[in-house]
Design a protein around this motif. Structure first.
Motif, PDB file in Angstrom:
ATOM      1  N   UNK A  68     -14.719  17.383 -37.794  1.00 40.90           N
ATOM      2  CA  UNK A  68     -15.970  17.796 -37.156  1.00 40.90           C
ATOM      3  C   UNK A  68     -16.172  17.049 -35.840  1.00 40.90           C
ATOM      4  N   UNK A  69     -16.495  17.745 -34.748  1.00 35.07           N
ATOM      5  CA  UNK A  69     -16.731  17.055 -33.470  1.00 35.07           C
ATOM      6  C   UNK A  69     -17.923  16.096 -33.547  1.00 35.07           C
ATOM      7  N   UNK A  70     -17.861  15.056 -32.744  1.00 36.49           N
ATOM      8  CA  UNK A  70     -18.905  14.020 -32.723  1.00 36.49           C
ATOM      9  C   UNK A  70     -20.282  14.606 -32.460  1.00 36.49           C
ATOM     10  N   UNK A  71     -20.341  15.596 -31.555  1.00 36.37           N
ATOM     11  CA  UNK A  71     -21.630  16.169 -31.154  1.00 36.37           C
ATOM     12  C   UNK A  71     -22.400  16.718 -32.360  1.00 36.37           C
ATOM     13  N   UNK A  72     -21.674  17.270 -33.330  1.00 32.87           N
ATOM     14  CA  UNK A  72     -22.319  17.849 -34.522  1.00 32.87           C
ATOM     15  C   UNK A  72     -23.072  16.774 -35.289  1.00 32.87           C
ATOM     16  N   UNK A  73     -22.451  15.590 -35.421  1.00 29.48           N
ATOM     17  CA  UNK A  73     -23.098  14.526 -36.183  1.00 29.48           C
ATOM     18  C   UNK A  73     -24.142  13.771 -35.366  1.00 29.48           C
ATOM     19  N   UNK A  74     -24.092  13.900 -34.054  1.00 27.73           N
ATOM     20  CA  UNK A  74     -25.205  13.415 -33.233  1.00 27.73           C
ATOM     21  C   UNK A  74     -26.434  14.277 -33.525  1.00 27.73           C
ATOM     22  N   UNK A  75     -26.212  15.591 -33.542  1.00 24.30           N
ATOM     23  CA  UNK A  75     -27.317  16.521 -33.792  1.00 24.30           C
ATOM     24  C   UNK A  75     -27.866  16.358 -35.208  1.00 24.30           C
ATOM     25  N   UNK A  76     -26.983  16.201 -36.185  1.00 28.01           N
ATOM     26  CA  UNK A  76     -27.419  16.146 -37.589  1.00 28.01           C
ATOM     27  C   UNK A  76     -28.109  14.831 -37.936  1.00 28.01           C
ATOM     28  N   UNK A  77     -27.891  13.807 -37.101  1.00 26.36           N
ATOM     29  CA  UNK A  77     -28.491  12.500 -37.382  1.00 26.36           C
ATOM     30  C   UNK A  77     -27.598  11.574 -38.170  1.00 26.36           C
ATOM     31  N   UNK A  78     -26.366  12.015 -38.489  1.00 23.67           N
ATOM     32  CA  UNK A  78     -25.479  11.178 -39.297  1.00 23.67           C
ATOM     33  C   UNK A  78     -24.981   9.939 -38.544  1.00 23.67           C
ATOM     34  N   UNK A  79     -24.758  10.072 -37.235  1.00 20.60           N
ATOM     35  CA  UNK A  79     -24.282   8.902 -36.486  1.00 20.60           C
ATOM     36  C   UNK A  79     -25.295   7.765 -36.550  1.00 20.60           C
ATOM     37  N   UNK A  80     -26.563   8.139 -36.602  1.00 21.60           N
ATOM     38  CA  UNK A  80     -27.634   7.129 -36.623  1.00 21.60           C
ATOM     39  C   UNK A  80     -28.035   6.731 -38.035  1.00 21.60           C
ATOM     40  N   UNK A  81     -28.006   7.693 -38.966  1.00 19.83           N
ATOM     41  CA  UNK A  81     -28.640   7.452 -40.268  1.00 19.83           C
ATOM     42  C   UNK A  81     -27.705   7.395 -41.475  1.00 19.83           C
ATOM     43  N   UNK A  82     -26.445   7.836 -41.323  1.00 21.23           N
ATOM     44  CA  UNK A  82     -25.549   7.881 -42.490  1.00 21.23           C
ATOM     45  C   UNK A  82     -24.928   6.503 -42.693  1.00 21.23           C
ATOM     46  N   UNK A  83     -25.752   5.579 -43.139  1.00 20.14           N
ATOM     47  CA  UNK A  83     -25.344   4.182 -43.244  1.00 20.14           C
ATOM     48  C   UNK A  83     -25.718   3.601 -44.601  1.00 20.14           C
ATOM     49  N   UNK A  84     -25.015   2.537 -44.965  1.00 21.38           N
ATOM     50  CA  UNK A  84     -25.357   1.737 -46.143  1.00 21.38           C
ATOM     51  C   UNK A  84     -25.439   0.275 -45.724  1.00 21.38           C
ATOM     52  N   UNK A  85     -26.280  -0.518 -46.410  1.00 19.88           N
ATOM     53  CA  UNK A  85     -26.399  -1.937 -46.054  1.00 19.88           C
ATOM     54  C   UNK A  85     -25.239  -2.760 -46.621  1.00 19.88           C
ATOM     55  N   UNK A  86     -24.659  -3.622 -45.807  1.00 25.34           N
ATOM     56  CA  UNK A  86     -23.573  -4.479 -46.281  1.00 25.34           C
ATOM     57  C   UNK A  86     -23.896  -5.939 -45.981  1.00 25.34           C
ATOM     58  N   UNK A  87     -23.245  -6.810 -46.743  1.00 27.80           N
ATOM     59  CA  UNK A  87     -23.417  -8.243 -46.531  1.00 27.80           C
ATOM     60  C   UNK A  87     -22.051  -8.907 -46.712  1.00 27.80           C
ATOM     61  N   UNK A  88     -21.752  -9.886 -45.858  1.00 28.69           N
ATOM     62  CA  UNK A  88     -20.443 -10.539 -45.875  1.00 28.69           C
ATOM     63  C   UNK A  88     -20.570 -11.983 -46.329  1.00 28.69           C
ATOM     64  N   UNK A  89     -19.599 -12.409 -47.131  1.00 25.73           N
ATOM     65  CA  UNK A  89     -19.555 -13.809 -47.569  1.00 25.73           C
ATOM     66  C   UNK A  89     -19.015 -14.665 -46.429  1.00 25.73           C
ATOM     67  N   UNK A  90     -19.713 -15.753 -46.115  1.00 27.43           N
ATOM     68  CA  UNK A  90     -19.310 -16.614 -44.997  1.00 27.43           C
ATOM     69  C   UNK A  90     -18.091 -17.466 -45.338  1.00 27.43           C
ATOM     70  N   UNK A  91     -17.754 -17.526 -46.640  1.00 30.32           N
ATOM     71  CA  UNK A  91     -16.636 -18.374 -47.068  1.00 30.32           C
ATOM     72  C   UNK A  91     -15.343 -17.567 -47.236  1.00 30.32           C
TER      73      UNK A  91
END
Length: 570
Positions: A68-91
């Protein structure tokens, strides 16, 4: 019932197993084996029957690309909103899905919490890395889209679709025109999707690549009278509305029409597709008393949804989402219309023309022509993109000290309208095929006298009938082959002459074949065979010429094989 036992059975009997096992596997990727593929294909076939074929008056099926071209997911909002929260171990620098980690440690529901809220919880509750015990950093967002490059050119970024929906939205106009411009219109699609999950888990429940069965159902939000709810007039649905969920209540049972009358659903079509989903899940063999729809809270909903219900299946002590039902409103078509510059509205013709009052903008050209070109340009720039109601609000404003109302007036006149244009609204029922496969197998798993039985419904069993010669004798094998060839003309059948009859029965039971036909020495004498029931292990003897008719009766639900326990031991 142990999920570990089900997974062990799935590997041993060719249902599913981790992909690339010889290299150690990759999280979230699974192979579907030869038996699993047969079950999966039948699940898709059943979905098509219930969602597409039985609704063929207003549902059609298409196929669109994964890339799918990038423009489609700009329009759909996925580039901005299709996210999950992550956390990294510093060790040890391992990365975890932050909300899942908080849920596992604190035993709370963390879905929908913002990154800052998750970070605060991790600090306040002193949550450490579950692997090495190290400190965790701040929570940040990770986009789940798999990126790629389309062709050899830089800047031609594409993504693997995380759902089939966007292809249906972008092709809406073509499908609408080719189906004689009628609403409602359901566009169905079955296809592969990919999500770069942070921490895939629970086998087939959360995968990085899987198959979706989805409908984008386009309709007129004002037309709520022509929804065929009578089709489900006697059906009941277990629902946990948002208000009850907040209070900690359990799901309640509603008739389909009550969901509409009591305004539990935004639109009657939501109730229609939820009832259809219940019918489908019941056909998978899941008892409806273990199925309910849980409404997502505003903080839990996807960015495009104004109402979402997850269809949940209770499995032991857990609950698993088998489908999602979202009211997407006009979000998607409006966004794609804006970003593409294409008009994705439809025309609704009124039964009778309507006389409406309409405001229009009138420009005094004679007076305006006496002004400078710069003044004219500035005036037109100010009003050209505004609606008449918006122009009316700025009439007292000035340009070069001159009021706009000296050159522009807004008046009202009556017009006859034969119809109007509007952006259709969308209801989306969406199923993951592999989840359906996993839940069906999990639900069908039984243990009986140290043996395993997979009690799958006929519609999704990998084979309907197995044919066995009792002994590995040439005359029995030959006769069994003849009978098998006749049976497979009517039924989905498999032939097996390897090993003892007890082992063959066990193999058939473990992959869920409802009936086994055995050819033995008596068959050679009187042309009779035995039919063995998978779930009871009981048998009946029938004439060969009556075999097909008897199987048809059995599959139609007629009780021919006596109930009661069997003493079969091998």
């Amino acid at each position: 019932m142990s999920e570990e036992k089900v997974i062990e059975l799935a590997k041993r009997r060719g249902i599913f197993w981790p992909s690339y096992e010889i290299y150690g596997g990759v999280g979230g990727l699974y192979d579907i084996g030869p038996i699993g593929t047969r079950i999966k294909n039948k699940i898709v076939q059943l979905w098509r029957k219930i969602f597409v074929e039985e609704n063929s008056d207003f549902v059609v099926e298409i196929e669109t690309p994964m890339i799918t071209p990038k423009k489609v997911f700009e329009a759909s909002g996925h580039l901005e909103n299709f996210t999950d929260p992550i956390v990294e171990c510093s060790k040890c620098h391992r990365v975890f899905r932050a909300d899942h980690l908080v849920e596992e440690v604190l035993k709370i529901n963390a879905e929908g919490l913002k990154a800052e809220e998750l970070t605060n919880l991790i600090r306040e509750k002193n949550i450490k890395c579950p692997v090495c015990g190290g400190d965790l950093g701040d929570v940040r967002y990770f986009n789940l889209l798999f990126s790629t490059n389309i062709g050899p050119y830089t800047g031609s970024t594409g993504f693997l679709r995380p759902e089939t929906a966007q292809g249906m939205f972008t092709s809406f106009k073509r499908v609408y025109e080719s189906t004689r411009e009628k609403l409602p219109l359901g566009i169905a699609q079955v296809g592969r999707v990919a999500r770069n999950e942070i921490s895939p888990r629970q086998g087939l429940i959360r995968m990085r690549e899987f198959t979706i069965m989805e409908i984008e159902f386009f309709m007129d939000p004002e037309d709520t009278e022509n929804v065929p709810l009578d089709k489900f007039s006697e059906d009941k649905i277990n629902v946990l509305p948002a208000e009850a969920k907040i209070k900690g209540d359990k799901p309640s049972t509603f008739k389909v029409k009550e969901l509409v009358d009591e305004k539990i659903v935004i639109n009657p079509w939501m109730a229609y597709w939820m009832a259809t989903a219940n019918k489908f899940v019941r056909k998978l063999g899941v008892p409806l008393e273990r199925v309910y729809f849980e409404e997502k809270l505003p903080s839990e909903r996807a960015h495009y949804s104004s109402q979402t219900f997850d269809q949940m299946v209770i499995v032991g002590e857990d609950k698993v989402e088998i489908s999602g039902h979202a009211y997407r409103g006009d979000y998607d078509l409006s966004r794609h219309s804006k970003f593409s510059g294409q008009d994705l509205s439809v025309f609704k013709k009124y039964d009778q023309p309507k006389i409406i009052k309409k405001k229009i903008v009138i420009i005094n050209k004679d007076k305006l022509n006496k002004e400078s070109k710069d003044f004219v340009k500035e005036l037109m720039k100010r009003i050209s993109s505004l609606k008449p109601e918006e122009v009316e609000k700025i009439l007292d404003e000035k340009i070069d000290g001159k009021e706009i109302k000296e050159y522009v007036t807004v008046t009202e006149r009556e017009e006859k309208e034969s119809g109007k244009r509007f952006i259709p609204h969308v209801v989306e029922p969406s199923f993951g095929v592999e989840r359906c496969l996993y839940i069906s197998v999990l639900n069908a798993y039984r243990e009986k006298k140290d043996r395993i039985v997979l009690s799958l419904p006929r519609e999704i069993a990998p084979y309907e009938v197995a044919v066995f010669p009792l002994l590995e004798r040439e005359e029995l094998i030959s006769r069994a082959r003849e009978i098998y060839n006749k049976v497979k003309e009517k039924f989905d059948a498999i032939f097996d002459d390897s090993g003892s009859i007890g082992k063959r029965y066990a193999r058939a039971d473990e992959i869920g074949i409802p009936y086994a036909i055995t050819v033995d020495p008596q068959t050679l004498q009187d042309n009779t065979v035995t039919i063995r029931d998978r779930d009871t292990w009981n048998q009946i003897r029938v004439k060969e010429e009556e075999l097909i008719n008897t199987l048809e009766k059995l599959f139609s639900g007629e009780e021919i094989i006596p109930k009661g326990s069997s003493d079969e031991s091998g």
